[in-house]
Write an enzyme that holds these catalytic residues in place. Structure first.
Site, mmCIF file in Angstrom:
data_model
loop_
_atom_site.group_PDB
_atom_site.id
_atom_site.type_symbol
_atom_site.label_atom_id
_atom_site.label_comp_id
_atom_site.label_asym_id
_atom_site.label_seq_id
_atom_site.Cartn_x
_atom_site.Cartn_y
_atom_site.Cartn_z
ATOM 1 N N HIS A 113 13.296 2.748 10.158
ATOM 2 C CA HIS A 113 12.559 2.387 8.937
ATOM 3 C C HIS A 113 12.738 0.906 8.622
ATOM 4 C CE1 HIS A 113 10.978 2.343 4.867
ATOM 5 N NE2 HIS A 113 12.057 1.642 4.554
ATOM 6 N N CYS B 262 6.305 4.395 9.177
ATOM 7 C CA CYS B 262 7.375 4.402 10.187
ATOM 8 C C CYS B 262 7.696 5.845 10.594
ATOM 9 C CB CYS B 262 8.619 3.690 9.651
ATOM 10 S SG CYS B 262 9.675 4.734 8.606
#
Length: 384
Positions: free
Chosen positions: A342, A313
């Site tokens: 995230h 991410c």
């Protein structure tokens, strides 16, 4: 029109593809919640593309109140307004209307209530909800329903469900009318009906049978994750989902935690949405395969590791737990943004893993391993 095709079944878990006018949705899928046409935490449309989002979900009631669905229609619909080309699902506004309990009156024709923004009087019924969603031009519109409390008495729930059934028939009629109009932006808009019935198994089953007769594009199970226990939720899914068509998508509304999703997939659910990833992220709570971490904790002050080792991410590729903790403590928006990104990436990646596990016929063992890890049985986790 939409086409739903099951690619593989593993027990009751379904791996499918749902083709829509705005592209194909690979299921099971987690829809990223953008209530007011934006994901909370300063997450942009470009971000959504980077974190593997398939479907964005927006809220009919909130967009009707502000900026107004007429304005969004004038600007070419929600896809153009927020510059997002993939599928969008809009909920019907029913849940918001009914959560404003002090502000509303329910009648057969619909609901009279006051705006939470400026107090003005608003009326919304099945036809109004369909018109608003048609103006928004979402890919999938939800039927207008009442979401009774999970602790409401049986008579109230039965009366409410009967009215929701009548409302759904009106939704379908109005949707057909709107989709036939030249001025309509998305004339292929789909309609999902919502199953209600609180925690009464027989009411749920009967309602499922009645709404299936309307032959809609998909079906949702609503009114869960509103106060009942997880065990009650799973029990209701166990008895309800078998009465919904296997050859149509099944959507569990407002759910939930990673554990809720893993359990519901095993019971035949395709679609999910929940504010948890972004809401928790804005409070510094982040998901990992070893459990949930609270980045406000002092022990992360000098922790130079990413939130999760190996995560791709935008937060984990570049920033440390220590830096993100500093941002959160300093109340810098970037800290909330990185945590939200995230968490959404974690959810979207988990859905990829789920689809792969079903395809490979190993879903149950995958689920058990994932749950075991998230309970902190591997190093570094705090809680599931």
């Amino acid at each position: 029109m939409a086409e739903y095709k099951i690619i593989k079944k593993d027990g009751n878990a379904k791996r499918a593809e749902f083709k829509t006018v705005h592209g194909a949705i690979q299921t099971p899928v987690f829809m990223n919640v953008g209530t007011q046409a934006a994901i909370k935490g300063a997450v942009s449309t470009e971000d959504l593309e980077q974190i593997k989002t398939q479907v964005e979900l927006s809220n009919t009631y909130h967009l009707h109140v502000r900026p107004g669905d007429d304005l969004i229609y004038e600007l070419g619909g929600l896809h153009k307004f927020m510059n997002w080309e993939k599928p969008i699902l809009t909920d019907s506004g029913g849940f918001q209307v009914f959560s404003l309990a002090q502000l509303r009156r329910i009648k057969e024709e619909g609901v009279y209530f006051h705006s939470h923004v400026d107090g003005r009087k608003i009326f919304m019924g099945p036809e109004e909800s369909m018109r608003i969603q048609s103006n928004l031009a979402s890919t999938i519109a939800m039927g207008f329903d009442e979401c009774p409390s999970s602790v409401a008495d049986r008579r109230y729930v039965q009366d409410s469900v009967d009215r929701t059934t009548r409302w759904l028939a009106r939704c379908k009629k109005e949707m057909n009318r709107l989709n036939a109009m030249e001025r309509t932006i998305n004339r292929n808009q789909l309609l999902f009906g919502i199953n209600q019935g609180a925690v009464y198994e027989d009411i749920r089953i009967d309602h499922a049978k009645r709404i299936v007769e309307l032959e809609l594009d998909g079906y949702a199970v609503g009114g869960l994750a509103v106060g009942e226990t997880h065990e009650e939720m799973y029990r209701i899914l166990d008895v309800t989902v078998p009465h919904l068509p296997e050859n149509k998508p099944v959507y569990l509304m407002g759910v939930g935690t990673p554990a809720n999703i893993l359990e519901a997939v095993e019971r035949g659910v395709d679609f999910f949405d929940c504010v948890y990833p972004t809401r928790n992220g804005r409070h510094g709570h982040v998901y990992t395969n070893q459990g949930k971490l609270n980045l406000f904790n002092q022990k992360y002050a000098k922790d130079v590791r990413p939130i999760e080792e190996g995560c791709q991410c935008p937060a984990c590729r570049r920033y440390s737990r220590a830096y993100i903790r500093h941002l959160l403590k300093a109340k810098e928006m970037l800290g909330m943004r990185l945590c939200a990104l995230h968490n959404l990436y974690f959810y979207n990646t988990m859905m990829e893993e789920i689809r792969e596990a079903i395809e490979q016929g190993r879903y149950h063992s995958y689920k058990e391993e994932k749950l075991y890890g998230m309970k902190g049985h591997k190093s570094g986790g705090e809680e599931a």
